[in-house]
Design an enzyme around this catalytic site. Structure first.
Site, PDB file in Angstrom:
ATOM      1  N   SER A  77      -2.576  -7.926   3.290  1.00 54.71           N
ATOM      2  CA  SER A  77      -2.873  -7.694   4.707  1.00 54.71           C
ATOM      3  C   SER A  77      -3.206  -9.010   5.403  1.00 54.71           C
ATOM      4  O   SER A  77      -2.789  -9.241   6.547  1.00 54.71           O
ATOM      5  CB  SER A  77      -4.048  -6.726   4.851  1.00 54.71           C
ATOM      6  OG  SER A  77      -3.717  -5.470   4.340  1.00 54.71           O
ATOM      7  N   HIS A 130       0.843  -1.210   0.000  1.00 52.36           N
ATOM      8  CA  HIS A 130       0.000   0.000   0.000  1.00 52.36           C
ATOM      9  C   HIS A 130       0.881   1.264   0.000  1.00 52.36           C
ATOM     10  O   HIS A 130       0.628   2.205  -0.751  1.00 52.36           O
ATOM     11  CB  HIS A 130      -0.895   0.040   1.252  1.00 52.36           C
ATOM     12  CG  HIS A 130      -1.871  -1.099   1.350  1.00 52.36           C
ATOM     13  ND1 HIS A 130      -2.030  -1.855   2.491  1.00 52.36           N
ATOM     14  CD2 HIS A 130      -2.741  -1.612   0.448  1.00 52.36           C
ATOM     15  CE1 HIS A 130      -2.963  -2.768   2.299  1.00 52.36           C
ATOM     16  NE2 HIS A 130      -3.407  -2.654   1.065  1.00 52.36           N
ATOM     17  N   ARG A 134      -2.057  -6.865  -7.911  1.00 56.35           N
ATOM     18  CA  ARG A 134      -0.874  -7.718  -7.771  1.00 56.35           C
ATOM     19  C   ARG A 134      -0.838  -8.816  -8.812  1.00 56.35           C
ATOM     20  O   ARG A 134       0.210  -9.403  -9.061  1.00 56.35           O
ATOM     21  CB  ARG A 134      -0.840  -8.369  -6.380  1.00 56.35           C
ATOM     22  CG  ARG A 134      -0.561  -7.411  -5.239  1.00 56.35           C
ATOM     23  CD  ARG A 134      -0.942  -8.013  -3.930  1.00 56.35           C
ATOM     24  NE  ARG A 134      -2.362  -8.314  -3.957  1.00 56.35           N
ATOM     25  CZ  ARG A 134      -3.100  -8.601  -2.883  1.00 56.35           C
ATOM     26  NH1 ARG A 134      -2.538  -8.644  -1.706  1.00 56.35           N
ATOM     27  NH2 ARG A 134      -4.385  -8.846  -3.009  1.00 56.35           N
ATOM     28  N   LYS A 164     -17.889  -6.500   9.402  1.00 52.04           N
ATOM     29  CA  LYS A 164     -16.623  -7.231   9.445  1.00 52.04           C
ATOM     30  C   LYS A 164     -16.000  -7.108  10.824  1.00 52.04           C
ATOM     31  O   LYS A 164     -16.299  -6.180  11.567  1.00 52.04           O
ATOM     32  CB  LYS A 164     -15.649  -6.666   8.402  1.00 52.04           C
ATOM     33  CG  LYS A 164     -15.862  -7.210   7.000  1.00 52.04           C
ATOM     34  CD  LYS A 164     -14.649  -6.886   6.146  1.00 52.04           C
ATOM     35  CE  LYS A 164     -14.786  -7.461   4.739  1.00 52.04           C
ATOM     36  NZ  LYS A 164     -13.665  -7.059   3.896  1.00 52.04           N
TER      37      LYS A 164
HETATM   38  O1  PNS Z   1      -8.886  -3.519   0.830  1.00 55.05           O
HETATM   39  P1  PNS Z   1     -10.138  -4.146   0.276  1.00 55.05           P
HETATM   40  O2  PNS Z   1     -10.849  -4.938   1.358  1.00 55.05           O
HETATM   41  O3  PNS Z   1      -9.871  -4.953  -0.949  1.00 55.05           O
HETATM   42  O4  PNS Z   1     -11.095  -2.907  -0.137  1.00 55.05           O
HETATM   43  C1  PNS Z   1     -12.376  -3.152  -0.680  1.00 55.05           C
HETATM   44  C2  PNS Z   1     -13.189  -1.865  -0.801  1.00 55.05           C
HETATM   45  C3  PNS Z   1     -13.198  -1.111   0.517  1.00 55.05           C
HETATM   46  C4  PNS Z   1     -12.574  -0.971  -1.855  1.00 55.05           C
HETATM   47  C5  PNS Z   1     -14.623  -2.259  -1.227  1.00 55.05           C
HETATM   48  O5  PNS Z   1     -15.088  -3.277  -0.401  1.00 55.05           O
HETATM   49  C6  PNS Z   1     -15.611  -1.097  -1.158  1.00 55.05           C
HETATM   50  O6  PNS Z   1     -15.534  -0.174  -1.930  1.00 55.05           O
HETATM   51  N1  PNS Z   1     -16.538  -1.179  -0.193  1.00 55.05           N
HETATM   52  C7  PNS Z   1     -17.536  -0.149   0.010  1.00 55.05           C
HETATM   53  C8  PNS Z   1     -18.922  -0.680  -0.353  1.00 55.05           C
HETATM   54  C9  PNS Z   1     -19.226  -0.421  -1.811  1.00 55.05           C
HETATM   55  O7  PNS Z   1     -19.136   0.664  -2.312  1.00 55.05           O
HETATM   56  N2  PNS Z   1     -19.641  -1.493  -2.508  1.00 55.05           N
HETATM   57  C10 PNS Z   1     -20.007  -1.445  -3.895  1.00 55.05           C
HETATM   58  C11 PNS Z   1     -18.795  -1.389  -4.774  1.00 55.05           C
HETATM   59  S1  PNS Z   1     -18.945  -2.576  -5.970  1.00 55.05           S
END
Ligand code: PNS
Length: 163
Positions: free
Chosen positions: A128, A17, A90, A41
């Site tokens: 992570s 990150h 990645r 979560k």
């Molecule tokens: O680090 P991560 O867990 O891969 O991040 C995922 C994240 C936070 C980018 C994704 O889960 C997200 O945008 N969540 C917010 C909910 C949302 O907007 N969902 C619809 C998008 S398709």
């Protein structure tokens, strides 16, 4: 002004990150690292802890700030007036997982563009979730996460009374 949002769980932030932020920071006027606060979560670090850790690590970058968000990412992006959503890749597996989200976000809020940034090869194996496994097993963290994050992980796994 070009403002980019770099959203994620960041539980915890890794060197991958950090490397992405370091490389893209010169390309934008402002980058907002947006930590997802998802009540469904059970992260290792609370949203407040993740924000504080990242803010500490990212202090040297004048145009990077850290915030938390909940709900839909596009609503947050719209609220802060960002143009770009940054996501790191990645592998092809990451792309497969990211494309539906990028397309849904584009459907919900076409004004924002998702920009995929390939990881540096040095960090392509770092996630992570794997970092948390290494930390839980008492493995070395120094070349996986920033020092402040390594300390926080060690503290999380310290026996009660020694954190
Ligand atoms: O680090 P991560 O867990 O891969 O991040 C995922 C994240 C936070 C980018 C994704 O889960 C997200 O945008 N969540 C917010 C909910 C949302 O907007 N969902 C619809 C998008 S398709």
């Amino acid at each position: 002004m070009t403002r980019a949002v770099y959203p994620g769980s960041f539980d915890p932030m890794t060197n991958g990150h950090l490397d992405l932020i370091r490389r893209v920071a010169p390309l934008f006027d402002e980058i907002v690292v947006a930590v997802l606060n998802n009540p469904d979560k059970r992260p290792l670090f609370t949203a407040d802890e993740r924000v504080a850790l990242m803010a500490e690590v990212l202090r040297p970058w004048q145009n990077v700030r850290v915030d938390a968000f909940s709900g839909l990412l596009v609503d947050y992006v719209r609220t802060i007036g960002a143009d770009v959503i940054l996501r790191g890749l990645r592998s092809g597996a990451d792309l497969d997982a990211e494309m539906p989200m990028a397309l849904m976000n584009a459907h919900l809020f076409p004004e924002a563009v998702t920009l995929f940034v390939p990881t540096s090869p040095a960090w392509s194996f770092v996630s992570s979730s794997l970092v948390k496994q290494v930390a839980a097993g008492g493995g070395p963290l120094d070349d996986l996460v920033p020092p402040a994050v390594a300390s926080a992980l060690v503290a999380k796994h310290a026996p009660p009374g020694r954190a």
